[in-house]
Design a protein around this motif. Structure first.
Motif, PDB file in Angstrom:
ATOM      1  N   LEU A  35      29.563  26.471  13.118  1.00  0.00           N
ATOM      2  CA  LEU A  35      30.642  25.700  13.603  1.00  0.00           C
ATOM      3  C   LEU A  35      31.732  26.490  14.223  1.00  0.00           C
ATOM      4  O   LEU A  35      32.329  26.101  15.246  1.00  0.00           O
ATOM      5  CB  LEU A  35      31.172  24.741  12.359  1.00  0.00           C
ATOM      6  N   TYR A  36      32.199  27.501  13.577  1.00  0.00           N
ATOM      7  CA  TYR A  36      33.626  28.091  14.072  1.00  0.00           C
ATOM      8  C   TYR A  36      33.264  29.501  14.631  1.00  0.00           C
ATOM      9  O   TYR A  36      34.062  30.029  15.269  1.00  0.00           O
ATOM     10  CB  TYR A  36      34.388  28.398  12.797  1.00  0.00           C
ATOM     11  N   GLU A  37      32.363  30.290  14.204  1.00  0.00           N
ATOM     12  CA  GLU A  37      31.781  31.670  14.789  1.00  0.00           C
ATOM     13  C   GLU A  37      31.021  31.441  16.100  1.00  0.00           C
ATOM     14  O   GLU A  37      31.264  31.895  17.258  1.00  0.00           O
ATOM     15  CB  GLU A  37      31.228  32.547  13.887  1.00  0.00           C
ATOM     16  N   LYS A  38      29.878  30.854  15.878  1.00  0.00           N
ATOM     17  CA  LYS A  38      28.947  30.627  16.932  1.00  0.00           C
ATOM     18  C   LYS A  38      29.179  29.386  17.966  1.00  0.00           C
ATOM     19  O   LYS A  38      28.785  29.137  18.851  1.00  0.00           O
ATOM     20  CB  LYS A  38      27.346  30.573  16.410  1.00  0.00           C
ATOM     21  N   ARG A  39      29.852  28.436  17.284  1.00  0.00           N
ATOM     22  CA  ARG A  39      30.460  27.280  18.076  1.00  0.00           C
ATOM     23  C   ARG A  39      29.290  26.438  18.599  1.00  0.00           C
ATOM     24  O   ARG A  39      29.252  26.030  19.941  1.00  0.00           O
ATOM     25  CB  ARG A  39      31.427  27.599  18.801  1.00  0.00           C
ATOM     26  N   VAL A  40      28.368  26.069  17.937  1.00  0.00           N
ATOM     27  CA  VAL A  40      27.001  25.140  18.663  1.00  0.00           C
ATOM     28  C   VAL A  40      27.523  23.867  18.483  1.00  0.00           C
ATOM     29  O   VAL A  40      28.376  23.408  18.037  1.00  0.00           O
ATOM     30  CB  VAL A  40      25.996  25.468  17.506  1.00  0.00           C
ATOM     31  N   ARG A  41      26.622  23.233  19.421  1.00  0.00           N
ATOM     32  CA  ARG A  41      27.045  21.739  19.781  1.00  0.00           C
ATOM     33  C   ARG A  41      26.157  21.034  19.249  1.00  0.00           C
ATOM     34  O   ARG A  41      26.022  19.503  19.272  1.00  0.00           O
ATOM     35  CB  ARG A  41      26.914  21.507  21.220  1.00  0.00           C
ATOM     36  N   ASN A  42      24.917  21.462  18.484  1.00  0.00           N
ATOM     37  CA  ASN A  42      23.687  20.516  18.027  1.00  0.00           C
ATOM     38  C   ASN A  42      23.392  21.128  16.868  1.00  0.00           C
ATOM     39  O   ASN A  42      23.173  22.322  16.491  1.00  0.00           O
ATOM     40  CB  ASN A  42      22.748  20.374  19.201  1.00  0.00           C
ATOM     41  N   ILE A  43      23.145  20.372  15.720  1.00  0.00           N
ATOM     42  CA  ILE A  43      22.550  20.900  14.630  1.00  0.00           C
ATOM     43  C   ILE A  43      21.181  21.563  14.682  1.00  0.00           C
ATOM     44  O   ILE A  43      21.218  22.232  13.750  1.00  0.00           O
ATOM     45  CB  ILE A  43      22.485  19.614  13.548  1.00  0.00           C
TER      46      ILE A  43
END
Length: 345
Positions: A35-43
């Motif tokens: 969520l906060y380091e790689k900041r992905v948009r999809n699970i």
């Protein structure tokens, strides 16, 4: 079933989610990193989670980040972004590049209760509090997110009037499992909500900026109704109980209005009011807004004001105006957008 959001969750909250779903305890840390380091948009992008755990998670949750709906770019490099909230309203954040610094001004509320006379956001009235997710989304979803060096809670709204959500956002920004930023990279601006100021000072090491704008109580009250509930003298008295000489910086914001608060008399009163405080004073040019009969001070008056305060031992600077060609005043773009939609209905 309407899905819930993972964005804005703390490590403790994520631990509760994975425990309820029967996942290993360490999974919470993995999700936080996505969520906060790689900041992905999809699970589905959380590839170190098993496929089964991703499916279980996706059945109830989605990430919750959303891109800006509009942007305005200034000739000086400043960018104003407009985000749509869950409630269908709009908030702004402003990206300001300056040599080796890249600062983002972040909003904390839709509208504002404080109704300062000179503020466009105040003219909107108060609509709703932003959630942690909506605060964090402003930081993560701009194209320049990875470049940010500094963050200022100085956008739409009064941060200390939405303290729980703002404090959780500060936790995510500074925790090792979150952004792992130093608190020195973050400034929270307030007009002086005393009931929440103590908690902010005692639970964080982030910098503090206080909007002062006039040292005389009656004159300040005429443009800032908060003066009645929380007199600036009481706020300053509270601040004298804290040490601002090391980790945390204290500054005072002073918008300069021609013929209203820019005289030498005001500079003398301001120096007397702040005497003994280890602080900075930022003088700010007023950006005109519709329906307000105040004008910004002329440059020569601002220089005289600044030089007097510097001679008195303060660090006083005149802030460079940025983005004057893109609805520079806070709240201008969101108000225009709201009116545009209203006219179509």
């Amino acid at each position: 079933m309407e899905k819930k959001y993972l964005a804005g969750k703390t490590l403790d909250e994520l631990s509760g989610i994975v425990a309820r779903m029967g996942m290993p305890r360490f999974t919470a840390g993995q999700i936080a990193a996505w969520l906060y380091e790689k900041r992905v948009r999809n699970i589905d992008e959380m590839t170190n989670l098993s496929k089964q755990n991703r499916e279980h998670l996706a059945a109830e949750y989605e990430i919750g980040y959303s891109v800006p709906v509009e942007e305005m770019r200034s000739v000086d490099g400043t960018v104003k972004y407009l985000f749509k909230t869950t409630s269908g309203n709009f908030v702004e954040s402003v990206y300001i590049p300056d040599r080796d610094r890249a600062t983002l001004c972040v909003s904390s509320q839709v509208g504002c209760k404080m109704n300062c006379y000179f503020c466009m956001t105040g003219k909107q009235g108060f609509n709703s509090q932003l959630t942690v997710r909506e605060i964090m989304n402003q930081i993560i979803s701009i194209p320049e997110s990875a470049k940010l060096t500094n963050l200022v809670f100085m956008g739409m709204g009064e941060p200390l009037d939405n303290l729980d959500e703002v404090m959780t956002a500060l936790t995510i920004l500074t925790a090792k499992w979150g952004f792992a930023w130093s608190p020195k990279r973050i400034t929270v601006s307030t007009i002086g909500v005393k009931r929440n100021l103590t908690r902010f000072l005692e639970e964080t090491d982030c910098h503090l900026a206080v909007s002062l704008h006039n040292p005389f109580p009656e004159e300040r009250l005429s443009i800032m109704p908060v003066q009645k509930a929380y007199p600036i003298a009481d706020i300053i008295s509270l601040l004298r109980n804290y040490d601002f000489s090391h980790q945390r910086r204290l500054s005072f914001e002073y918008i300069m209005f021609s013929g209203f608060n820019d005289s030498l008399k005001h500079a003398e009163a301001l120096a007397k009011l702040l005497k003994g405080l280890d602080c900075r004073i930022n003088l700010i040019r007023f950006h005109a807004i519709p329906g307000v009969n105040l004008k910004t001070s002329v440059e020569s008056d601002m220089v005289i004001f600044r030089d007097y305060l510097n001679r008195k031992g303060f660090t006083c600077t005149i802030r460079t105006s940025r983005g004057e060609d893109i609805f520079a005043a806070c709240g201008m773009l969101s108000t225009a957008k709201k009116g545009e939609i209203g006219n179509k209905c």
